[in-house]
Design an enzyme around this catalytic site. Structure first.
Site, mmCIF file in Angstrom:
data_model
loop_
_atom_site.group_PDB
_atom_site.id
_atom_site.type_symbol
_atom_site.label_atom_id
_atom_site.label_comp_id
_atom_site.label_asym_id
_atom_site.label_seq_id
_atom_site.Cartn_x
_atom_site.Cartn_y
_atom_site.Cartn_z
ATOM 1 N N GLU A 132 -11.520 26.952 17.106
ATOM 2 C CA GLU A 132 -12.203 27.007 18.399
ATOM 3 C C GLU A 132 -13.285 28.083 18.349
ATOM 4 O OE1 GLU A 132 -8.211 25.917 21.081
ATOM 5 O OE2 GLU A 132 -8.982 27.974 21.017
ATOM 6 N N HIS A 180 -2.684 34.221 24.389
ATOM 7 C CA HIS A 180 -3.239 34.525 25.710
ATOM 8 C C HIS A 180 -2.170 35.122 26.631
ATOM 9 C CE1 HIS A 180 -7.339 32.836 25.631
ATOM 10 N NE2 HIS A 180 -6.855 31.912 24.813
ATOM 11 N N ASP A 188 -11.136 33.717 25.495
ATOM 12 C CA ASP A 188 -12.055 32.602 25.257
ATOM 13 C C ASP A 188 -13.369 32.953 25.957
ATOM 14 O OD1 ASP A 188 -9.960 31.261 24.037
ATOM 15 O OD2 ASP A 188 -9.483 30.072 25.817
ATOM 16 N N ARG A 220 -3.112 34.645 30.109
ATOM 17 C CA ARG A 220 -2.636 33.366 30.640
ATOM 18 C C ARG A 220 -1.139 33.456 30.910
ATOM 19 N NH1 ARG A 220 -3.288 28.826 26.438
ATOM 20 N NH2 ARG A 220 -5.483 29.357 26.801
ATOM 21 N N HIS A 224 -12.719 31.252 20.785
ATOM 22 C CA HIS A 224 -11.456 31.988 20.840
ATOM 23 C C HIS A 224 -11.460 33.170 19.875
ATOM 24 C CE1 HIS A 224 -6.979 32.167 21.406
ATOM 25 N NE2 HIS A 224 -7.087 32.820 20.246
#
Length: 233
Positions: A207, A118, A125, A74, A210
């Site tokens: 999460e 990320h 994910d 990301r 993740h």
């Protein structure tokens, strides 16, 4: 054009059988718009993480599953956008992604952060899809939204197995070991966790989707090259 540093790869170049549903390149995410930095719906990772996913895929396919990734590397500009979004008055996607929380709580609750693993390329994910994979219906901007906590069949129709919530669900039910998640959804979470830990990855308790590469090659660094094919030329 910024180039990807040595050590980053496109997941498709390591394992093209892993499904990619990169949500932040589309409007179907909690901001309601494609996120800056995601020029293409493409998964980019550090090579060790991509190779770990390849090993997991080799285990899962004979069992009738495929991995499907939602988010990989990301760009830092994307996290910057998330922080900016958390402070504005845009609530378009609340009914799906944070139905039980006020937007003002997302930052303090840890769902939005200034920096993420990320952006080092060593977090991913993902979910599981039963083979043969059914088509994934595209999200249509403006369509009615349903809470990510609704039962499967009522929330957005992801082609992944039932994990008890949708992806990026800002709710306690998304916590890996939430006791309300039972039956098939609990079993599916266990299959995903076992596959990931068997190849050396670590989950995140907040999460279910993740996972992190513990011995990551770029600790403490946050990259901002765009997610596109030109970054690999």
């Amino acid at each position: 054009m910024k180039q990807a540093p040595d050590g980053f790869v496109r997941l498709r170049d390591v394992d093209s059988s892993i499904l990619e549903d990169v949500r932040y390149a589309t409007p179907h995410n909690f901001t309601g718009d494609p996120v800056p930095g995601y020029d293409e719906p493409m998964c980019v990772l550090t090579r060790p993480l991509a190779e770990a996913l390849h090993r997991a895929q080799q285990q899962l396919v004979p069992e009738g599953y495929s991995l499907k990734v939602y988010d990989c590397y990301r760009p830092q500009q994307a996290d910057d956008r998330f922080v900016e979004w958390a402070q504005n008055d845009d609530h378009r996607m609340k009914d799906e992604f944070y139905p039980g929380l006020a937007k003002s709580e997302l930052y303090s609750a840890g769902y939005i952060a200034e920096n993420s693993g990320h952006s080092r390329g060593s977090s991913v994910d993902l979910t599981l899809v039963r083979l043969p994979a059914a088509p994934q219906r595209p999200y249509v901007p403006g369509e009615p939204l349903h809470p990510c906590t609704d039962p499967v069949g009522e929330r957005f129709p992801d082609n992944g197995v039932d994990m008890g919530t949708g992806f990026d669900c800002f709710d306690d039910r998304a916590h890996t070991d939430d006791p309300r998640i039972t039956g098939e959804a609990r079993a599916n979470r266990d299959v995903l966790r076992d596959a990931m830990t068997s190849v050396g990855l670590q989950g995140y308790s907040g999460e279910w989707w993740h996972f992190n590469l513990p011995d990551e090659p770029f600790p403490g660094e946050y990259f901002d090259f765009p997610v596109n094919s030109a970054a690999f030329r």
